[in-house]
Design an enzyme around this catalytic site. Sequence first.
Site, PDB file in Angstrom:
ATOM      1  N   ARG A 261      30.538  24.348 -13.685  1.00  0.00           N
ATOM      2  CA  ARG A 261      30.508  25.324 -14.782  1.00  0.00           C
ATOM      3  C   ARG A 261      29.632  26.512 -14.427  1.00  0.00           C
ATOM      4  NH1 ARG A 261      30.333  21.217 -20.048  1.00  0.00           N
ATOM      5  NH2 ARG A 261      32.153  20.035 -19.360  1.00  0.00           N
ATOM      6  N   ARG A 276      21.114  21.092 -17.150  1.00  0.00           N
ATOM      7  CA  ARG A 276      22.147  22.119 -17.161  1.00  0.00           C
ATOM      8  C   ARG A 276      22.364  22.642 -15.742  1.00  0.00           C
ATOM      9  NH1 ARG A 276      24.192  24.916 -21.469  1.00  0.00           N
ATOM     10  NH2 ARG A 276      22.525  24.112 -22.787  1.00  0.00           N
ATOM     11  N   GLU A 348      22.446  16.101 -26.140  1.00  0.00           N
ATOM     12  CA  GLU A 348      23.858  15.743 -25.980  1.00  0.00           C
ATOM     13  C   GLU A 348      24.123  15.073 -24.622  1.00  0.00           C
ATOM     14  OE1 GLU A 348      26.498  19.071 -26.211  1.00  0.00           O
ATOM     15  OE2 GLU A 348      28.134  17.964 -25.280  1.00  0.00           O
ATOM     16  N   SER A 351      30.522  14.122 -25.595  1.00  0.00           N
ATOM     17  CA  SER A 351      31.207  14.857 -26.643  1.00  0.00           C
ATOM     18  C   SER A 351      32.612  14.278 -26.717  1.00  0.00           C
ATOM     19  CB  SER A 351      31.235  16.336 -26.262  1.00  0.00           C
ATOM     20  OG  SER A 351      31.639  17.115 -27.342  1.00  0.00           O
ATOM     21  N   ARG A 393      22.890  13.440 -16.968  1.00  0.00           N
ATOM     22  CA  ARG A 393      22.038  13.352 -18.160  1.00  0.00           C
ATOM     23  C   ARG A 393      21.677  11.897 -18.471  1.00  0.00           C
ATOM     24  NH1 ARG A 393      23.942  18.158 -22.417  1.00  0.00           N
ATOM     25  NH2 ARG A 393      23.538  19.860 -20.953  1.00  0.00           N
TER      26      ARG A 393
END
Length: 428
Positions: A261, A276, A348, A351, A393
């Site tokens: 990303r 991130r 998070e 999802s 994560r």
Amino acid sequence: MYDLRYLRDNFDTIRHQLGRRGADVPWDRLRTLIEQRRALAGQVEQLRHELKKGSDEVAKLKREKQPADAPMVAMKAIGEQIKTIEVELRTVEETLTDLNLRIPNLPHASVPVGNDAGDNKEARQWGSPPLLTTPAKSHWELGEALGILDFDRAAKVTGARFAVMMGVGARLERALINYMLDVHTTQHGYREVLPPFLVNRSSMTATGQLPKFEEDLFRLRDEDYFLIPTAEVPVTNLHRDETLNENALPIRYAAYTPCFRREAGSYGKDTKGLVRLHQFNKVELVSLARPDQSYEELERLTGHAESILQGLELHYRVVALCTGDMGFSAAKTYDIEVWLPSQNHYREISSCSNFEGFQARRAGIRYKGAAGKKDAKTEPIHTLNGSGLAVGRTLVAILENYQQPDGSITIPKVLRDYMGGMERIKKE
RNA sequence: GGAGAGGUGGCCGAGUGGCCGAAGGCAGCAGUUUGCUAAACUGCCGUAGGGGGAAACUUCUACCGAGGGUUCAAAUCCCUCCCUCUCCGCCA
């Protein structure tokens, strides 16, 4: 993307409901284009009908060795007329399709109305935060001290927002991938898939990343290929342009892939650590379900993702995203947030979304009732997916939640077999 | 990267300018025959969009890898692209 007829028939309702998502759609222009397309298409159809009849007439005359000049001249004129209108029609259709592809999905009735993450609704919690006897250290402090994480060298090799895992750290990442895949394939009925990590433009459009979010993606210079931001893209697209048999549903896949990303617009956020990155590992769950069963499936799939955190004995909560916080393609989304002691809040880690027919319409994935059934019709299936889980994560959560006063890390029980029996990570 | 061959309905496979949305076969569905199975026979058997009908249905349009072009008319001719296969080269 919406079915044009559906959009036309329910225009004001859709417009109203999407207002709650803050969607920036040029509604009036859209309505005009829909009507224009309809009118032009009608004209073209009628003219083409005339042309066809005229051409048949020419054929007949020629067969009978009769002169056919008059109809040929007339048909030529009609042909030109068609061409003119078609140019217009094509322009209208292109604009319309492009607009249509940029309209977000309609939220499900059960989605809480709200503007941002603050309006999300907690659905449940599991477990409790660990009792640490010393102040919680961040995962990057712990990992760098243990010699299993190296951000400086990653920056040298590539750049910011990359990480190197070494030794036991690399092995722990691999153990997590294997653990997750094993649980989902042997206990939850998912079929393992190892898809391409590069996909073409059509795939990205089908799942909704394009055309609107191209700046979030890495793209190759010499080919129109993109690095996948999630396994959702290649895996959902496995069945693009296919009509599936009702009996085969639901189809469930679990896929490990790295995810890439750009993180455009997130400068300054989470600049440290593994949270991130431009590249991270994820095990993704994808399900193709019958429309009447998709919300049941969403609950089930979310539960499957949760079971990984339960196995690892990590405290988490599940929140239902509100209308303003949901992604572009989703009709309903649950986020699973894991507890991070160093940040003293939830983060998070998964999802899980039901896209209903939104992606399926773009992707041309439909299903057909069982053969012999009388009312068997072909319509879009519902697509769902969820992280099961984001591996990096998860590793963050393990380091922080299982940290010991001496800086070592206890390895969760379920991972020990995957770690050659190791129980604790100490400085190498 | 070089040379060649191809992409037609669920599958196989005809079709090089005009009643071709597409022969024939297989598979599938319905039925007849039959002691059962099998076989034989008859019929049906693509998708999408628009119009008409309560509906069975009917009518129009589009679709023969994708997109352009030529022509009164394109599965059929021309151009571009994509994909598959074979041989050579290279490579893990």
